[in-house]
Scaffold this active site. Structure first.
Site: not given
Lengths: 558, 558
Positions: A72, A74, A95, A106, A274, A302, A382, A410
């Protein structure tokens, strides 16, 4: 570029423009810029004039994610770079990452590939110190509360009813439930307590919702730290320390300026999660971006059930924001997971399962439509996705009458976001109905607000109040806090409060087990299911793969 | 200038030179400067060449203080400004203030009057984030230790024998003694624990003693976090997270550059307390200052029995430093207190009591002579002092054969320090005997080192090992740690371990109640008397008088 760690390698290889130049591009006057090194700065908005106009606001949300996330941030960054490529004066508002989860699973939270905000290492580590300032402000207040107990307890605070918890920016499950003040009469008053993670602190929420220093201090003054033996609320104002706590936050309140790999000025400021908090970057940053740009792209944590709902029902209502466009990020991997594929098999082509998982995605699109927004589905590519899978998802979306496009930011940066950008411009130029509206009116009371959220957004049949929630509900009514908006703490993995209910669950119940008034922030937190405000670390924490070279370059952030 | 708060008012009224210009004056190349705003910066020493020469080093210590402090930082800054006025290329190296005590009693720790380091507000609040980085590095390690227990405890760590504690930069007595890990099997392993203040963290000591990033990581690897059920030490190396912890500290390791009101470049970096830790600014900052200046003026916390002793026996030995001169700061107020005057009466003239209190001052001078230094007594003038009192003290000092001069830097800045500077130059040009030597040889063992300190420095007859100390002593010997230097945690108010024994006590015993190996730092902490590594807040914390204006200016720091 390291095959193991392409995001960090790409970020480290990038040539960054001096932050003074980024500020100039953005229209930030030199005397309002407080540089932190050569590539990041705080913006002293007090030294800027009040804007007369503001640009278009685009909110990026997502479907219910896999544990690895759907890209998200990205997508948000890449989309902003796409608008920049199209010649629009663009800013992105994000954020700040929290250190706790970075050390856990992460590894980093600044986008990925060629769609990142940089300097990636600094932003993921201490950045300009905002979270540290929030932590010490929160914990100084906690110490002052316990000191008040110790020094005679003039206000008559009931040690069993203190709700102000300490925080750390660490995933530290051993601090969830503790006993403090042991060791005898000179060591404090023994009581049950616990730490939350810093992103769940009410100070974080307040910082992200305050319009200026005076509002920040007013909100801190209103914070309820607990209750007396007579069950009357005790505020920071009564402790007489709102000024000191505000002073600790005076620099943290200023938005941070950095840049994307595509050269878009980026404001990265504030970072409530979130799932356990309200999930949006600071109002100060969003307002600054809107005042400086034609297009502001922002994200909320999210899916539509968490960050987006709170962005729309809490932040937008409070801050007078009116989003013009929205994006729902989807991935073939997440669709397959919601279609029943095991996490270990997500890299294997499976068109049918991907299509089966669209039920989850559709619900997120419909959720945003309930706020008067017409979102664009961005299918974030992806490396393991096949053409057949991607095409099937796009075809399905178009059949449903959804706007949708492939996002390849990406791999390609802003170029890879042009298709989504075009869909968004088309969506925003068409008939937008009545435009943005919040979902519920808090005046109806918290039970009603929760029922509306449960039915309209989570697909539940009803709400169950258990454990401490019924008593807390009575307490909220007694104190006149029943008309505040509600901030639901809920798992991100399901639209329901049960992380194992994938897809588009119906017929379930929303289990509310506690209600915590955050009077300074201006909302009531509803804890649902098994969600906790302090995460834990996994068996093999990401920290075990991290390090630093003798030249000071980070290893293992990704 | 506010009568209530002259230090803050003087600091806020000052016009600061751009930090780039301060760096240029100091000889720091532009590409090694990392600005934090316009008036502070970090110095990336990795981008500077290794120096071939170094200047003179002057250590500022003090007599045993009153609770308000004797103006040691003020004297250090003013003395440096005096050398600058005399045309010497001078730098000052100081510790960073800790936020916890600022919110409690101290209000600020950057000097005072016209002898301050600036920007005073920033340095006293979050500065460049070093303490925050230390805190999260310390607490991330703690969470990783508890997570190891929770995830199967492969290393066999005994939860009862974990010695790695969490820290906060808050005076929070309720965290001294706690129980963590409560709430059931998914919430960690229950055990007794406690928080220290961040300045007592071994990470703080390590950061202040490390020569570079590689040494920092090596030291962190050696840290002993606890012991197995078989009582074997468990190190950070075994946990596999030394790299991650080092990464969190990579920026904090770089010295911070600011300036004094007199324009002297100042390195303010690291800040262990001298009563509960080793009490000196970072070795990196001292070395950088020595490499750039003719004269470096530095301080170590509290008296010759605490910071100075540790500067000489720990930091100088480890870092190959050889101080050339020393100062003992004395005040009429402290002399009167040691002469038996009640704290409430210190503003009343009392020459006889001041002279009675010189016994304490004399002991501090004699203590420094035992290290081969010939200190100058700097009588730091306070507004309540009378000419008769000041003259009597100076006369006494000269009669004793001590070098002594009046210091008026609070009121006059560098001009007020010229007399002390001249005495120092004279002392350093004369016959200095054999020059600097440490007091004890750690190879003799910790008991012997403690006995030497007790007798030679504290005036005690002997050492008593009580509580955990005898068992810890056996443990130290068993592990081969008995030949490490000792870092004594002891009250600052007395030369003994009893804060009520003023003056120059003799015939007492040093009560050692615990010995804690800090293998990463390279010393053993000996806790004596009733000293605790987590202070508390007073009944009326300084925080209640603090605030911030709408323009972001601090109120109530002093």
């Amino acid at each position: 570029m390291s095959a193991e760690n392409p995001d960090l390698a790409i970020a480290q290889a990038a040539t960054l423009r001096p932050i003074t130049e980024v500020a100039e591009t953005a229209g930030i006057p030199a005397d309002a810029l407080v540089p932190y090194g050569t590539d990041k700065a705080k913006v002293d908005v007090r030294k800027m004039s009040t804007p007369s106009t503001h640009g278009t606001l685009i909110l990026v949300s997502a479907m219910s994610p896999t544990p690895a996330g759907e890209g998200k941030s990205t997508t948000t960054v890449g989309l902003a770079d796409a608008f920049t490529l199209k010649g629009k004066r663009t800013m992105v508002a994000l954020r700040e990452p929290a250190l706790g989860p970075i050390m856990g699973i992460k590894g980093g939270a600044t986008g990925g590939g060629y769609a990142q905000v940089v300097p990636m290492e600094d932003i993921n580590l201490h950045f300009t110190g905002d979270f540290h300032a929030i932590q010490i402000a929160n914990n100084t207040l906690a110490a002052l509360v316990d000191n008040h107990l110790q020094q005679g307890n003039q206000l008559g605070i009931d040690p069993r009813r203190i709700q102000w918890k300490r925080v750390v920016d660490v995933n530290d499950r051993a601090l969830r439930s503790i006993v403090v003040g042991l060791g005898g009469a000179s060591q404090g008053v023994p009581r049950e307590d616990g730490f939350d993670i810093v992103v769940a602190s009410e100070i974080m929420a307040i910082l992200c919702l305050a319009s200026d220093l005076a509002d920040l201090e007013a909100r801190i003054s209103r914070v309820v730290i607990g209750f007396t033996y007579d069950r009357a609320p005790v505020t920071v104002q009564e402790l007489g320390v709102a000024g000191a706590i505000t002073m600790l936050l005076k620099d943290a309140l200023l938005p941070n300026l950095v840049q994307t790999l595509g050269g878009t000025p980026a404001l990265v400021h504030g970072g409530p999660f979130a799932n356990i908090a309200h999930g949006c970057n600071s109002l100060a940053a969003t307002r600054l971006a809107l005042s400086l740009s034609e297009i502001t792209v922002t994200e909320a944590g999210f899916g539509s059930d968490l960050g987006a709902e709170k962005f729309l029902d809490i932040k937008s209502r409070l801050g007078g924001l009116s989003p013009d466009g929205a994006v729902v990020v989807a991935t073939v991997r997440a669709l397959k997971m919601h279609g029943g594929v095991a996490k270990s098999d997500l890299a294997t082509e499976d068109v049918d399962s991907a299509l089966a998982g669209t039920a989850n995605l559709a619900r997120h699109v419909e959720n945003l439509r309930k706020f008067g927004l017409e979102p664009v589905v961005a299918v974030n590519r992806f490396p393991t996705d096949t053409e057949a899978e991607l095409q099937a998802v796009l075809d399905w979306a178009h059949e449903q009458g959804f706007r949708a496009a492939l996002s390849e930011v990406w791999a390609k940066g802003g170029e890879g976001g042009l298709a989504v950008a075009d869909e968004l411009l088309a969506a925003m130029s068409g008939d937008r109905g009545g435009g943005f509206r919040p979902l519920y009116d808090p005046a109806g009371g918290i039970e009603e607000s929760l029922r509306t959220l449960a039915r309209e957004i989570y697909g539940a049949d009803d709400v169950v109040f258990a454990d401490r929630a019924p008593a807390q509900l009575r307490m909220l009514k007694r104190n006149g806090w029943d008309d505040l908006p509600v901030c639901v703490a809920k798992t991100q993995y399901s639209l329901s409060d049960d992380p194992t209910l994938l897809g588009a669950p119906t017929g379930h119940l929303l289990h509310v087990r506690d209600l915590v008034p955050k009077i300074g922030a201006g909302f009531v937190v509803a804890l649902t299911g098994a969600i906790m405000a302090m995460p834990g670390l996994p068996k093999e924490p990401a920290a075990t793969r991290m390090g630093v070279t003798d030249d000071g370059e980070s290893i293992g952030l990704f």
